[in-house]
Design a protein around this motif. Structure first.
Motif, mmCIF file in Angstrom:
data_model
loop_
_atom_site.group_PDB
_atom_site.id
_atom_site.type_symbol
_atom_site.label_atom_id
_atom_site.label_comp_id
_atom_site.label_asym_id
_atom_site.label_seq_id
_atom_site.Cartn_x
_atom_site.Cartn_y
_atom_site.Cartn_z
ATOM 1 N N UNK A 137 0.808 -1.118 0.011
ATOM 2 C CA UNK A 137 -0.009 0.014 0.097
ATOM 3 C C UNK A 137 0.855 1.252 -0.030
ATOM 4 N N UNK A 138 1.910 1.293 0.576
ATOM 5 C CA UNK A 138 2.756 2.389 0.739
ATOM 6 C C UNK A 138 3.428 2.901 -0.643
ATOM 7 N N UNK A 139 3.692 1.706 -1.431
ATOM 8 C CA UNK A 139 4.051 1.933 -2.778
ATOM 9 C C UNK A 139 3.161 2.874 -3.569
ATOM 10 N N UNK A 140 1.937 2.807 -3.395
ATOM 11 C CA UNK A 140 1.053 3.825 -4.110
ATOM 12 C C UNK A 140 1.071 5.137 -3.617
ATOM 13 N N UNK A 141 1.630 5.403 -2.161
ATOM 14 C CA UNK A 141 1.783 6.683 -2.100
ATOM 15 C C UNK A 141 3.089 7.255 -2.551
ATOM 16 N N UNK A 142 4.080 6.288 -2.542
ATOM 17 C CA UNK A 142 5.257 6.868 -3.168
ATOM 18 C C UNK A 142 4.968 7.061 -4.537
ATOM 19 N N UNK A 143 4.384 6.213 -5.228
ATOM 20 C CA UNK A 143 3.976 6.574 -6.855
ATOM 21 C C UNK A 143 3.335 7.994 -6.804
ATOM 22 N N UNK A 144 2.399 8.325 -5.791
ATOM 23 C CA UNK A 144 1.559 9.484 -5.748
ATOM 24 C C UNK A 144 2.555 10.571 -5.838
ATOM 25 N N UNK A 145 3.503 10.358 -4.757
ATOM 26 C CA UNK A 145 4.387 11.501 -4.541
ATOM 27 C C UNK A 145 5.176 12.064 -5.683
ATOM 28 N N UNK A 146 5.515 11.111 -6.749
ATOM 29 C CA UNK A 146 6.168 11.643 -8.004
ATOM 30 C C UNK A 146 5.109 12.209 -8.839
ATOM 31 N N UNK A 147 3.892 11.765 -9.012
ATOM 32 C CA UNK A 147 2.925 12.349 -9.851
ATOM 33 C C UNK A 147 2.661 13.825 -9.233
ATOM 34 N N UNK A 148 2.639 13.873 -7.978
ATOM 35 C CA UNK A 148 2.222 15.270 -7.401
ATOM 36 C C UNK A 148 3.549 16.501 -7.702
ATOM 37 N N UNK A 149 4.749 15.720 -7.254
ATOM 38 C CA UNK A 149 5.853 16.612 -7.666
ATOM 39 C C UNK A 149 5.904 17.053 -9.231
ATOM 40 N N UNK A 150 5.495 16.056 -10.069
ATOM 41 C CA UNK A 150 5.690 16.493 -11.370
ATOM 42 C C UNK A 150 4.302 17.340 -11.993
ATOM 43 N N UNK A 151 3.354 17.100 -11.641
ATOM 44 C CA UNK A 151 2.269 18.055 -12.060
ATOM 45 C C UNK A 151 1.329 18.857 -11.090
ATOM 46 N N UNK A 152 1.335 18.683 -10.022
ATOM 47 C CA UNK A 152 0.567 19.189 -8.912
ATOM 48 C C UNK A 152 0.864 20.022 -7.730
ATOM 49 N N UNK B 76 -13.893 17.453 -7.625
ATOM 50 C CA UNK B 76 -12.378 17.943 -7.782
ATOM 51 C C UNK B 76 -12.053 18.993 -6.789
ATOM 52 N N UNK B 77 -13.083 19.340 -5.988
ATOM 53 C CA UNK B 77 -12.524 20.224 -4.779
ATOM 54 C C UNK B 77 -11.895 19.170 -3.821
ATOM 55 N N UNK B 78 -12.169 17.948 -3.705
ATOM 56 C CA UNK B 78 -11.232 16.902 -2.973
ATOM 57 C C UNK B 78 -9.865 16.458 -3.461
ATOM 58 N N UNK B 79 -9.467 17.358 -4.545
ATOM 59 C CA UNK B 79 -8.185 17.054 -4.924
ATOM 60 C C UNK B 79 -7.240 18.161 -4.564
ATOM 61 N N UNK B 80 -6.173 17.975 -3.937
ATOM 62 C CA UNK B 80 -5.504 18.924 -3.333
ATOM 63 C C UNK B 80 -4.170 19.400 -4.262
ATOM 64 N N UNK B 81 -3.926 18.742 -5.502
ATOM 65 C CA UNK B 81 -2.936 18.847 -6.548
ATOM 66 C C UNK B 81 -3.217 20.441 -7.166
#
Length: 929
Positions: free
Chosen positions: A282-297, A586-591
């Motif tokens: 499960x923590x792999x998904x957060x690690x992946x999400x941190x990459x996406x967030x750093x790239x785009x959000x 989309x208000x629930x998206x903090x990116x």
């Protein structure tokens, strides 16, 4: 129409077939042994499929190059590297995508799906390529279509549906998912080898999100506990998704059809099948999400660089005038900027305070970057490779982060059918395999088709539902602030609310084995980040003689998992029923994203992100003191929560006549974090065209695609700035024959539309090639000659550090690097435009503080432009396009061309340049539930 451009023998010889950095860990014996691996997974007999409610009426289309299949066995990789062969569905969306650049003028409604995929729900029975029940489950079926191989996942239970989504994701992107879960943890080199690209990737990402395993888990726990039933459902969905991924890992291991990169990097043995592919957790998904967030959000930051250019301006002109000059170049709220919400409403955010408080500007010459890498070991070759990693990795990462996205949405009031029409999609860079993947998911509470980031595809993140579609562009509003923490005791203690407090040291040790293919020796290093309550340390300096550390505080730090709820809602047909519920989701998206919506009756827009409420008087453009009176209002450092601006304060709209976005300014008063939001912006290429379509009425899918495609091959400088430059040049007869001939060529190009298009599809040669060469050479010369004499070298250099002067397609020196596709987002076009109009005596709203070209006189400016134009015209194609590892010197088309940057073992062909989203939808719904 052919998208393949023949290459000469010389071109083939000079373009080596090389493995990317993380594939160079295997020797020849391992490569040969890999031939024993089977070519593909076992065949499964096809069965029927059925579609749920689909209100698009055959008018939904999409495209995502290069192809759906991002996995390849070892033998497929070897054949690709040796002979250029492609696994099934690895490259079949690249050709249609590429061909639109020359095919759009003749586009008709019945030809749209020549360049796009049919994005209707379901698969016609005669188009079914395969049917699979993953792991023998009876509650989910994965059907793949013949044309693209896209998975259509249908489940009778929620668990089975998400299990199938995970299984399909691993089928299509397992290696990429593994790469990025290690990138997110700062452990790529230990996993895939110490090549320069690997080191650069992990360094750039991990500094932004240096999380411990406990913090990754805490993010999940918080997202679940704070969101009630939806939070618990999200966790159950993620668990089922992970089970599907791991089931595929086990099956591919037994069947020996796992991705060949695992053999090439030493994780698996092709002969004995020894070694393991670690299960996902499960923590792999957060690690992946941190990459996406750093790239785009994650918009904002850069306050230290802003401070340095402000100090340079004040050193040149004095404090008062220097500040005025700086503000005029910053263009925080330029009155001439193109807007997404253009209905006259204002949404003030991060505006300049009348009386700034707490600003902590560094003492001149005192700023140093905080080192990330320590204790390096390895050979000189390794060190040399690492020294180059910044350029290698930043080119790939920046092309994704800065490439961004666009959107064109027209309300039904102005369309031929009376239904809204949208052409929109994200620009996530060009990679092999692509960061995104296509899928359709149908199950209890889920009904959507579209694109998702690999490894996060338990929900469709950008796509369509039964009777609505949505997409996003990166908005980049400022959710990152820099704080100056006062040091005490030593360099690793700081004052936190009056108490001397130790910084937290977070380290990541990486060690890698020798690589045979490129001679890289074994090595290791430690990445070290010092964290404070105000975020990680990025710089050190003195302020008024006091030693400080500059930290970076991001509102989404420790909250990468929070956005899962918004995506869950977007996939839920029971939740999204119209514009209001879409905006609520989309208000629930903090990116930091711009979100766009269309159904058969309405259009809508909303700007998402957790915008912190700053203390009164704080100027978000510059570092501020880390003291309670300047902290975010309501800020609690432990969970990193604060008071955020309410939804009504975010730019939002329903049923505006049209919306465009190409990372331009969102609305009046909404200060963008990035520089360059002035009168000439990439967004103008869309706005001008869509505005004309709307004025004429009768907009169709065809005409809107044509508007997008034409903007995508247009040179912004030539369309919006060059005409005024030529007015100055030709104010009186040009007596120099070289300059006169160059001006004539440029005028002819402008008259022809100022586009960078091939003479014919697949020719590899531009029409108007000489004019394009001249402008590519002239722009950086004229900008420097126009502004540096007035600004002085120090201030000119400081401003170009804030905003590069050029981002032409071939500009390898630009922020996206060469062959990245995305162009004309970052450059000095607005400055040149305002300055030249001032020289011409035309009215300029929000002018620069001074007139620079030729000291402000028309005659002097004309001399500057003619002199630099003559110099540019004399530069040969080989000088303007010097060549690289992809192209021979002087090959103009190749210099512009898009390269799919390898993140695995499979390479793809270059395609011609077009400035366009990577994933793109064309939608027009004809009905509603």
């Amino acid at each position: 129409m052919s998208w393949r451009t023949p290459r000469s023998t010389a071109d083939r010889q000079r373009t080596p077939r090389r493995f990317p950095g993380f594939l160079k860990a295997a020797g020849a014996c391992a490569l040969l042994a890999g031939l024993l691996s089977p070519l593909s997974t076992p065949a499964v007999a096809a069965t029927g499929t059925s579609a749920v409610n689909d209100y698009c009426g055959g008018r939904c289309s999409d495209i995502l190059p290069p192809g759906e299949n991002g996995n390849a066995t070892l033998v497929q990789i070897l054949f690709n590297q040796a002979f250029g062969t492609q696994p099934a569905h690895a490259e079949d969306q690249l050709g249609p995508y590429a061909n639109l650049a020359t095919g759009y003028p003749a586009l008709t409604a019945d030809k749209i799906n020549t360049f796009f995929n049919d994005a209707s729900f379901g698969v016609p029975s005669d188009q079914i390529a395969s049917t699979r029940r993953p792991a023998g489950r009876t509650d989910v079926t994965i059907v793949r279509d013949k044309r693209t191989g896209v998975p259509h996942i249908t489940g009778t239970t929620r668990y089975g549906t998400e299990f199938g989504a995970g299984y399909a994701a691993a089928q299509d992107r397992l290696w990429l998912m593994d790469i990025f879960r290690h990138v997110g943890r700062g452990q790529l080199t230990s996993f895939a080898g110490g090549a320069a690209a690997n080191q650069g990737l992990e360094q750039q990402f991990w500094r932004n999100a240096p999380y411990t395993e406990a913090e990754l888990q805490a993010q999940i726990d918080r997202a679940v506990t704070t969101n009630g039933d939806r939070g618990r459902q999200a966790l159950a969905d993620a668990d089922a998704y992970l089970a599907g991924i791991n089931a595929y890992i086990d099956a591919s291991d037994r069947g020996r059809y796992f991705p060949g990169e695992y053999v090439l990097t030493g994780h698996k043995n092709a002969i004995t099948n020894s070694g393991t592919i670690a299960h996902f957790k499960i923590t792999d998904l957060v690690a992946l999400g941190s990459v996406v967030g750093a790239l785009f959000g994650s918009g904002g930051g850069g306050e230290v660089n802003n401070a340095l250019s402000l100090l340079a301006a004040q050193a040149k002109y004095g404090v008062e005038e220097g500040t005025e000059v700086w503000e005029s170049f910053r263009e925080r709220n330029d009155p001439e900027a193109v807007l997404t919400v253009h209905d006259g409403r204002s949404f003030p955010y991060a505006t300049r305070p009348d009386d700034p408080r707490g600003t902590a500007l560094p003492d001149p010459g005192s700023v140093t970057s905080e080192p990330l890498v320590h204790d390096r070991t390895g050979s000189a070759a390794t060190s040399a490779a690492t020294a180059a990693s910044g350029a290698v990795a930043k080119a790939a990462v920046s092309s994704a982060r800065r490439g961004m996205s666009n959107a064109l949405v027209v309300s039904g009031e102005h369309t031929a059918s009376g239904h809204p029409v949208a052409v929109f999609g994200p620009q996530t860079g060009y990679f092999a395999p692509q960061l995104l993947m296509l899928q359709e998911i149908q199950g209890p509470g889920i009904s959507a088709r579209g694109a998702s980031f690999a490894g996060l595809s338990f929900y469709v993140e950008l796509g369509r539902g039964q009777d609505y579609a949505w997409s996003a562009t990166t908005s980049g509003q400022d959710i990152i602030d820099t704080y100056a923490v006062e040091l005490c005791q030593d360099d690793y203690h700081y004052l936190y609310r009056g108490t001397c407090t130790a910084m937290e040291k977070v380290e990541r040790k990486n060690a890698w084995k020798p690589t045979v293919a490129d001679g890289t020796a074994a090595g290791s290093y430690t990445m070290r980040v010092w964290r404070t309550a105000y975020g990680p340390v990025e710089y050190r300096a003195t302020v008024g003689g006091k030693k400080v550390a500059y930290t970076s505080l991001r509102s989404s730090f420790l909250h990468e998992a929070d956005s899962i709820i918004g995506f869950q809602m977007l996939n839920d047909p029971g939740y999204v029923t119209g514009p209001a519920s879409f905006q609520s989701a989309v208000r629930h998206i903090n990116y930091t994203f711009n979100w766009f919506y269309a159904d058969d009756r309405h259009t809508a827009y909303y700007n998402s992100g957790d915008n912190p409420v700053r203390a009164a008087g704080v100027d978000a453009e510059f570092p501020v003191w880390a003291r309670p009176e300047y902290e975010w209002r309501g800020w609690d450092p432990a969970p990193n929560t604060a008071d955020y601006t309410p939804p009504s304060a975010h730019p939002n709209s329903v049923d505006q006549d049209y919306y465009i976005s190409w990372n331009n300014k969102q609305a009046e008063g909404y200060a963008a974090a990035s520089w360059g939001n002035g009168p000439v912006h990439r967004g103008n290429l869309l706005d001008d065209r869509v505005k004309r379509l709307v004025a004429a009425g009768g907009v169709t899918r065809t005409s809107l695609v044509q508007a997008m495609a034409e903007a995508g091959v247009s040179d912004l400088r030539a369309e919006d700035v060059l005409p005024d430059l030529l007015r100055v040049v030709t104010d009186s007869p040009v007596t120099d024959p070289t300059a006169a001939a160059a001006a004539s060529r440029l005028q002819s190009w402008v008259a022809a539309g100022a586009r960078r298009t091939e003479t014919s599809a697949g020719s590899g040669k531009y029409a108007d090639a000489d004019a394009i060469r001249i402008l590519d050479a002239w722009w950086p010369l004229l900008v420097k000659a126009e502004f540096e004499p007035g600004l002085g070298s120090d201030l000119y250099s400081a401003f170009t550090a804030d905003l590069p002067v050029d981002e032409a397609p071939s500009a390898g020196h630009g922020p996206t690097g060469a062959h990245a596709g995305s162009s004309f987002q970052y450059g000095w076009w607005s400055y040149v435009d305002k300055d030249i109009r001032a020289v011409l005596g035309e009215p300029v709203r929000g002018p620069l503080a001074r007139t620079y070209c030729g000291g402000g006189s028309l005659t002097g400016c004309r001399d500057v432009l003619i002199g630099t134009l003559k110099e540019a015209a004399g530069r040969t194609a080989s000088q303007v396009y010097p060549g690289d590892d992809q192209c021979s010197a002087g090959d103009q088309w190749c210099a512009d061309s898009i390269v799919q940057r390898t993140l695995g073992g499979i390479k793809h062909r270059r395609i011609g340049w077009q400035n366009r989203p990577t994933y793109q939808q064309v939608v027009e719904f004809t009905g509603h539930r």
